[in-house]
Enzyme design. Structure first.
Site, PDB file in Angstrom:
ATOM      1  N   ASP A  65      -7.995  -5.258   0.240  1.00 46.96           N
ATOM      2  CA  ASP A  65      -8.505  -6.041  -0.880  1.00 46.96           C
ATOM      3  C   ASP A  65      -8.155  -7.509  -0.792  1.00 46.96           C
ATOM      4  OD1 ASP A  65      -9.670  -3.906  -2.214  1.00 46.96           O
ATOM      5  OD2 ASP A  65      -7.696  -3.242  -2.876  1.00 46.96           O
ATOM      6  N   HIS A  77       0.857  -1.178   0.000  1.00 43.97           N
ATOM      7  CA  HIS A  77       0.000   0.000   0.000  1.00 43.97           C
ATOM      8  C   HIS A  77       0.896   1.231   0.000  1.00 43.97           C
ATOM      9  CE1 HIS A  77      -3.079   2.865   1.233  1.00 43.97           C
ATOM     10  NE2 HIS A  77      -3.932   1.973   0.797  1.00 43.97           N
TER      11      HIS A  77
END
Ligand code: ACO
Length: 431
Positions: free
Chosen positions: A366, A308
């Site tokens: 996710d 991320h």
């Protein structure tokens, strides 16, 4: 705007300039370079905006090193555990948790804006049946500005409010109808007796031929997915909404731009890409091969759902999502789901590998969301539309904040130009 408490000094060729530094309530200090070009004649260079604060905001705060996500100061795990999506929407939009009365009014307002203008049915029918639901969403949300003229004047606070409510209320109907259209089933109209999440599940999975009763555990899991995706400060799609809005564009056009940005596999498309990757891996014994590919500089493959831009520790949303995956699969009687088993083993092996820990690559939101959504019955093509639906409140809250900011001006980044300098046009016969 914060008060400057100290300065940074920039020196170029023996000349120096003082740049004010602002201290936020949380997070790193910020150097104000707004007058840099007019004073020093230079630009800053920051592709991908990795070191640039594009605005000030009071909505959401992320501490990527600690793995912390706060909405208006409240930690996401508390909100996901104790609150629910519409209450979080109120919090994001208005800054404080609502009283019981405020919440009732807000829920009633949202519930009573869920229907779409009936002529929009014709608009849906213009798409090919095999259109990706995100393509339909970009088109239909953009077209809302053609159907709801009375809420496009951004200088009118009342119209801004109505547009916010319409976007939050109608997005589940738009996403559900994009799905229904793709599977050739009749559109199911919203029902005011159902909660926001249950209504969405009903519009997706009910058919006129038989009754569909929404399981409260699935409605709760759906609500939690919405809550976990509600806002994430100045990410790519939110920055897109802000940039589109900086020109004075109407809210429906701006949110359509945000949806387009979210579609990409490095952003909202990652949960679809992650589930497809887990299916391709197939069984836990194949994992080492895929981990080796992810580490290979000559192979473009990346572990989807890992890494991320901001979190350099566990994504706090992933922890809640993992618990939710266990609960949902347990309820649906698929606790021995091979994809979940592959996901858990992949997470274990990657976190035991120095490549991932040294680069601070951890599972993101996710990684588990696709597994839950698939178990609920959604095709992979619906994963990103559900993300878009959930994030609408974040886009709208940030859009409203921006319009109320007296420093708001059109966004216009600069560049480091490396092309040709001026040269004369050559006639075609002489080239
Ligand atoms: N698998 C393998 N290696 C990775 C991964 C990954 N998923 N992510 C990053 N790396 C490596 C890069 O190759 C790079 O290595 P290097 O320093 O040796 O060149 C290093 O880690 C840093 O990667 P960057 O791409 O520079 O990091 P950035 O912060 O720009 O990217 C991103 C973040 C786009 C999310 C990236 O980690 C990625 O592509 N992940 C997979 C896609 C994904 O899951 N996206 C969802 C994001 S969450 C969301 O949008 C809700």
């Amino acid at each position: 705007m914060a008060e400057s408490t100290k300065n940074a000094t920039l020196s170029i060729d023996g000349k120096s300039w003082d740049l004010p530094i602002y201290s936020p309530t949380a997070g790193p200090d910020v150097i104000d370079i707004r007058k840099l070009y007019s004073d020093a004649g230079v630009f800053t260079y920051d592709p991908g905006f990795t070191s640039t604060a594009s605005c000030d905001s009071t909505i959401t705060f992320i501490d990527g090193a600690k793995g912390e996500l706060l909405h208006r100061g409240y930690p996401i795990d508390q909100l996901a555990g104790k609150s629910h999506y519409l209450e979080v929407c109120y919090l994001l939009l208005y800054g404080e948790l609502p009283s019981a009365e405020q919440l009732e009014i807000f829920e009633s307002t949202i519930t009573r804006h869920t229907m779409l203008h009936e002529q929009m049915v014709n608009f849906f029918r213009g798409f090919r049946r095999d259109a990706h639901p995100m393509a339909v969403m970009v088109g239909v949300v953009g077209a809302m500005s053609a159907f709801y003229h009375d809420s496009t004047d951004i200088s009118d606070p009342y119209q801004r409010e109505v547009a916010s409510h319409r976007l939050i209320a109608k997005m589940p109907t738009i996403a559900a109808w994009a799905y229904k259209y793709s599977v050739g089933q009749p559109f199911v109209y919203p029902r005011n007796d159902l909660s926001y999440a249950a209504n969405f599940l009903h519009m997706c999975f009910a058919v006129p031929a038989e009754e569909y009763v929404v399981d409260p555990i699935l409605a709760r899991a759906m609500d939690r997915i919405f809550t976990l995706h509600a806002d994430h400060e100045q990410n790519a799609s939110t920055s897109t909404v802000r940039l589109a809005s900086s020109s004075g564009a109407n809210p429906f056009a701006c949110v359509a731009a945000g949806i387009a940005c979210l579609w990409g596999p490095a952003h909202g498309g990652a949960n679809q890409a992650c589930l497809e990757m887990l299916k391709e891996i197939g069984t836990p014994d194949q994992i080492p091969e895929y981990i080796a590919r992810a580490k290979d500089k000559n192979d473009p493959f990346r572990l989807m759902g890992f890494g991320h831009r901001v979190y350099k520790n566990f994504d706090p949303r992933a922890t809640v999502m993992k618990q939710s995956a266990d609960e949902v699969l347990d309820l649906l009687g698929v606790e021995n789901n091979p994809i979940l088993a592959t996901a858990k083993e992949l997470e274990k092996q990657a976190l035991a590998d120095p490549y991932f820990t040294e680069k601070k690559l951890f599972p993101n939101v996710d990684f588990y969301s696709g597994i839950i959504l698939e178990a609920m019955g959604f095709p992979t093509s619906m994963f990103t539309p559900i993300f878009a639906l959930s994030r609408t409140v974040g886009w709208v809250s940030q859009w409203k904040e921006m319009l109320n900011d007296p420093q708001n001006k059109i966004g216009r980044p600069r560049q480091l130009y490396l092309g040709n300098t001026q040269r004369d046009y050559v006639d075609i016969e002489n080239r």
